[in-house]
Design an enzyme around this catalytic site. Structure first.
Site, PDB file in Angstrom:
ATOM      1  N   GLN A   1      47.543  35.512  57.677  1.00 20.50           N
ATOM      2  CA  GLN A   1      48.560  36.496  58.063  1.00 20.50           C
ATOM      3  C   GLN A   1      48.176  37.876  57.555  1.00 20.50           C
ATOM      4  OE1 GLN A   1      51.592  36.056  59.870  1.00 20.50           O
ATOM      5  NE2 GLN A   1      51.379  38.271  59.906  1.00 20.50           N
TER       6      GLN A   1
ATOM      7  N   ARG B   1      48.044  23.827  56.418  1.00 19.42           N
ATOM      8  CA  ARG B   1      49.286  24.482  55.963  1.00 19.42           C
ATOM      9  C   ARG B   1      49.947  23.513  54.999  1.00 19.42           C
ATOM     10  NH1 ARG B   1      53.863  27.987  58.979  1.00 19.42           N
ATOM     11  NH2 ARG B   1      52.165  29.447  58.645  1.00 19.42           N
TER      12      ARG B   1
ATOM     13  N   HIS C   1      48.907  33.542  51.832  1.00 19.96           N
ATOM     14  CA  HIS C   1      48.894  33.412  53.298  1.00 19.96           C
ATOM     15  C   HIS C   1      47.790  34.340  53.829  1.00 19.96           C
ATOM     16  CE1 HIS C   1      50.092  32.385  57.197  1.00 19.96           C
ATOM     17  NE2 HIS C   1      51.310  32.887  57.257  1.00 19.96           N
TER      18      HIS C   1
ATOM     19  N   ASP D   1      59.506  40.188  53.776  1.00 20.00           N
ATOM     20  CA  ASP D   1      59.339  38.798  54.210  1.00 20.00           C
ATOM     21  C   ASP D   1      60.651  38.087  53.887  1.00 20.00           C
ATOM     22  OD1 ASP D   1      58.277  36.350  55.022  1.00 20.00           O
ATOM     23  OD2 ASP D   1      57.156  36.004  53.176  1.00 20.00           O
TER      24      ASP D   1
ATOM     25  N   ARG E   1      47.237  37.794  64.788  1.00 17.85           N
ATOM     26  CA  ARG E   1      46.870  36.526  64.155  1.00 17.85           C
ATOM     27  C   ARG E   1      45.711  35.896  64.918  1.00 17.85           C
ATOM     28  NH1 ARG E   1      50.368  33.702  60.854  1.00 17.85           N
ATOM     29  NH2 ARG E   1      48.570  32.314  60.639  1.00 17.85           N
TER      30      ARG E   1
ATOM     31  N   CYS F   1      55.812  39.380  58.644  1.00 18.51           N
ATOM     32  CA  CYS F   1      54.948  38.321  59.182  1.00 18.51           C
ATOM     33  C   CYS F   1      55.670  37.442  60.196  1.00 18.51           C
ATOM     34  CB  CYS F   1      54.393  37.484  58.038  1.00 18.51           C
ATOM     35  SG  CYS F   1      55.652  36.593  57.101  1.00 18.51           S
TER      36      CYS F   1
HETATM   37  N1  NVA Z   1      56.925  33.388  52.945  1.00 17.05           N
HETATM   38  C1  NVA Z   1      57.171  32.673  54.171  1.00 17.05           C
HETATM   39  C2  NVA Z   1      56.151  33.025  55.202  1.00 17.05           C
HETATM   40  C3  NVA Z   1      56.362  32.354  56.544  1.00 17.05           C
HETATM   41  C4  NVA Z   1      55.264  32.637  57.524  1.00 17.05           C
HETATM   42  C5  NVA Z   1      57.194  31.180  53.900  1.00 17.05           C
HETATM   43  O1  NVA Z   1      56.359  30.712  53.124  1.00 17.05           O
HETATM   44  O2  NVA Z   1      58.053  30.490  54.448  1.00 17.05           O
HETATM   45  N1   CP Z   2      53.774  34.135  60.205  1.00 10.80           N
HETATM   46  C1   CP Z   2      53.577  32.800  60.309  1.00 10.80           C
HETATM   47  O1   CP Z   2      52.734  32.209  59.641  1.00 10.80           O
HETATM   48  O2   CP Z   2      54.373  32.203  61.228  1.00 10.80           O
HETATM   49  P1   CP Z   2      54.507  30.645  61.510  1.00 10.80           P
HETATM   50  O3   CP Z   2      55.208  30.035  60.335  1.00 10.80           O
HETATM   51  O4   CP Z   2      55.309  30.583  62.774  1.00 10.80           O
HETATM   52  O5   CP Z   2      53.141  30.054  61.680  1.00 10.80           O
END
Ligand code: NVA
Ligand code: CP
Length: 300
Positions: A128, A98, A125, A217, A285, A257
Site C-alpha cells: 500500500q 496477508r 503494509h 487510516d 496498487r 489506503c
Molecule cells: N490498518 C488497516 C489497513 C486496511 C487496508 C487494517 O489493518 O485493517
Molecule cells: N488498502 C487495502 O489493502 O485494501 P484491502 O483490504 O481491500 O485489500
C-alpha cells in the site's frame, strides 16, 4: 539471496527505481515479462484492493494468480506455516501473504524458498505504501522536503510503513495520535537510523500545518475489533475534516489506503473532495505491485 518484501525497508535501496518503473508502465505500457510465473495469495483477512490488484497485476504481466483463503487450505486446520511455505514453494514462483501477525509473516518467508510479499500484517503494509508513494510522485514530482501529516492510529501497519518510507525518501513526517497509540519504538528507532525527521504529537491546533500530504487510516484495524468501543472513544476528535485540510498547504493532497469509515477517521466531504487522491492510490496498487513482482523476480 531471494528477494522478500516483508517491510518497506526491504525495497529501500531500489525504492525510486520501483516507483519510476510503476509510473512508466502506467504511462507507456508494459511487456508480459512474467509469462508462465505463478503467484499464490494466502489471505487470513478480508480484502478488496489487495486481492484484485495482485490478480490483475499478474494477469497483465502474463502470469497467473491463485487465491487461497486460509479457511480453504490446511493452514486453517492446523498445518504449520513452515510446511505450508515448503509445499507452496514447490509449485509457485512467488507467495503473497496477508496475515494477522508479523511473526507468522516472517516464519513463512524464512521457510519459503521463493520470494514472499507482505500483503499486510499487524506491523506493516508495504505494498500500500509503495502505491501511496507512487501517487505522491505523480502528484508532486518529488519526495524530498515534502511534509506528511498522519492522523489517527499511529501504531498501526500503515503508520509504520509510511514513517519508514518518509525517512527513506527524505520527507518530513508528523504523527498526530492519542498518546496510547504512538508508534512502536522499533519503528521510531528505524526512522532515526535512516536519518528521518519525525514529530509525534497529540491533536493540537497546529497539527497538519503547512503539510503537503494529509493522511489517515481506520481507527479499528482488522484484528482490533475487540477494542472497537474504546478506540472510538479515544480517537474522538481526530477526524480529518475541512478545518484540518485548511491548515495544510493549499495544494495539499488527502490520502487514505481504504476501506474508509466516513464520519470517523475522515469526513466524506474530505475523502471525496477536490484534494483527495484516494482512488488513484487504489488504482496504483496494481501498478506498484507489477513493479514489485518484477523486482522480487530479479527483473528490475
Ligand atoms: N490498518 C488497516 C489497513 C486496511 C487496508 C487494517 O489493518 O485493517
Ligand atoms: N488498502 C487495502 O489493502 O485494501 P484491502 O483490504 O481491500 O485489500
Amino acid at each position: 539471496m531471494k528477494r522478500d518484501v516483508i517491510s518497506i525497508l526491504d525495497i529501500k535501496d531500489d525504492f525510486e527505481k520501483i516507483m519510476d518503473d510503476a509510473i512508466s508502465m502506467k504511462k507507456n505500457g508494459y511487456e508480459k515479462v512474467l509469462n508462465g510465473k505463478i503467484l499464490a495469495m494466502i489471505f487470513e483477512k478480508s480484502s478488496t484492493r489487495t486481492r484484485v490488484s495482485f490478480e490483475t497485476a499478474m494477469h497483465n504481466l502474463g502470469g497467473y494468480a491463485m487465491f487461497l483463503s486460509k479457511n480453504d487450505i490446511q493452514l486453517g486446520r492446523g498445518e504449520t506455516i513452515e510446511d505450508t511455505a515448503k509445499v507452496l514453494s514447490r509449485y509457485v514462483d512467488v507467495i503473497m501473504y496477508r496475515a494477522y501477525s508479523n511473526k507468522n509473516m516472517r516464519e513463512l518467508a524464512d521457510n519459503a524458498t521463493v520470494p514472499v510479499i507482505n500483503g499486510l500484517d499487524d506491523q506493516e503494509h508495504p505494498c500500500q505504501v509503495a502505491a501511496d508513494f507512487m501517487t505522491i510522485k505523480e502528484e508532486k514530482g518529488r519526495f524530498e522536503g515534502l511534509k506528511m501529516s498522519y492522523f489517527g492510529d499511529g501504531d498501526n501497519n500503515m503508520a509504520h510503513s509510511l514513517m519508514l518510507a518518509a525517512a527513506i525518501t527524505g520527507m518530513k513526517m508528523e504523527i498526530v495520535s492519542p498518546r496510547k497509540y504512538w508508534p512502536n519504538y522499533y519503528y521510531i528507532d528505524k526512522v532515526r537510523e535512516l536519518g528521518g525527521e519525525i514529530e509525534i504529537m497529540e491533536m493540537n491546533e497546529n497539527a497538519g500545518k503547512d503539510a503537503d500530504i494529509i493522511v489517515t487510516d481506520t481507527w479499528v484495524s482488522m484484528g482490533d475489533e475487540a477494542e472497537k468501543e474504546e478506540r472510538l472513544r479515544i480517537f474522538n476528535g481526530y477526524t480529518v475534516n475541512d478545518e484540518i485540510m485548511k491548515r495544510a498547504k493549499p495544494d495539499a493532497i488527502f490520502m487514505h489506503c481504504l476501506p474508509a469509515y466516513y464520519g470517523y477517521e475522515v469526513t466524506k466531504e474530505v475523502a471525496h473532495g477536490k484534494q483527495s487522491v484516494i482512488f488513484d492510490e487504489a488504482e496504483n496498487r496494481m501498478w506498484a505491485q507489477m513493479a514489485i513482482l518484477k523486482w522480487v523476480l530479479n527483473l528490475l
